[in-house]
Design a protein around this motif. Structure first.
Motif, short mmCIF file in Angstrom:
data_model
loop_
_atom_site.label_atom_id
_atom_site.label_comp_id
_atom_site.label_asym_id
_atom_site.label_seq_id
_atom_site.Cartn_x
_atom_site.Cartn_y
_atom_site.Cartn_z
N PRO A 179 8.76 5.27 8.24
CA PRO A 179 8.10 4.31 9.87
C PRO A 179 7.39 5.10 11.13
N ASP A 180 6.91 4.53 11.60
CA ASP A 180 6.03 5.06 12.60
C ASP A 180 6.34 3.94 14.07
N GLY A 181 7.09 3.30 13.84
CA GLY A 181 8.47 2.64 14.81
C GLY A 181 7.01 1.35 14.33
N THR A 182 6.66 1.10 13.68
CA THR A 182 6.83 -0.72 13.58
C THR A 182 6.78 -0.99 12.06
N LEU A 183 6.75 -2.58 11.77
CA LEU A 183 7.35 -2.92 10.10
C LEU A 183 5.84 -2.84 9.74
N GLU A 184 4.31 -2.95 10.50
CA GLU A 184 3.52 -3.23 10.49
C GLU A 184 2.64 -1.62 9.85
N GLY A 185 3.26 -0.77 10.29
CA GLY A 185 2.51 0.41 10.08
C GLY A 185 3.79 1.20 9.69
N ALA A 186 4.69 1.09 8.27
CA ALA A 186 5.16 2.08 7.94
C ALA A 186 4.56 2.06 6.42
N ALA A 187 4.39 3.42 6.79
CA ALA A 187 4.20 4.21 4.75
C ALA A 187 5.21 4.24 4.23
N ILE A 188 4.47 4.18 2.78
CA ILE A 188 5.67 4.44 1.65
C ILE A 188 4.95 5.30 0.77
N ILE A 189 5.33 6.49 0.54
CA ILE A 189 5.02 7.85 0.10
C ILE A 189 5.41 7.95 -1.32
N ASN B 151 0.67 -1.02 0.12
CA ASN B 151 0.36 -0.08 0.13
C ASN B 151 1.02 0.88 -0.19
N CYS B 152 0.15 2.33 -0.85
CA CYS B 152 1.67 3.33 -0.92
C CYS B 152 0.42 4.53 -1.00
N ARG B 153 0.97 5.72 -0.46
CA ARG B 153 -0.36 7.08 -0.44
C ARG B 153 0.55 7.61 -1.38
N ALA C 129 -3.90 14.12 -2.25
CA ALA C 129 -2.82 12.70 -2.57
C ALA C 129 -4.02 10.99 -2.27
N THR C 130 -3.87 10.29 -3.12
CA THR C 130 -4.36 8.91 -2.21
C THR C 130 -4.27 7.88 -2.34
N ASP C 131 -4.37 6.58 -2.30
CA ASP C 131 -3.87 5.15 -1.46
C ASP C 131 -3.61 4.44 -2.53
#
Length: 68
Positions: free
Chosen positions: A50-60, A4-6, A15-17
């Motif tokens: 990253p927001d501190g967890t692997l599951e919560g990582a965001a990619i823009i 999932n990317c922004r 922006a969109t996902d």
């Protein structure tokens, strides 16, 4: 596995996902639906936030309509 990317187009404020099979690379062309029509865009920047967890990582992924 999907990613999932922004997506930000030409630094517009909205922006969109988008879901990709793999993280797009800089310089790669991606096809996205923009205002209801398919458009080929060039990836200009990829930022991992990253927001501190692997599951919560965001990619823009920033894309541009301009030819690089």
């Amino acid at each position: 596995m999907t990613v999932n990317c922004r997506i930000s187009i030409d630094n517009r404020p909205e922006a969109t996902d988008v879901v990709f099979q793999a993280v797009p690379r800089i310089g790669e062309s991606v096809s996205l639906s923009v205002d209801g029509s398919a458009q080929d865009l060039r990836v200009s920047r990829v930022v991992h936030v990253p927001d501190g967890t692997l599951e919560g990582a965001a990619i823009i992924v920033e894309v541009t309509t301009n030819i690089l």
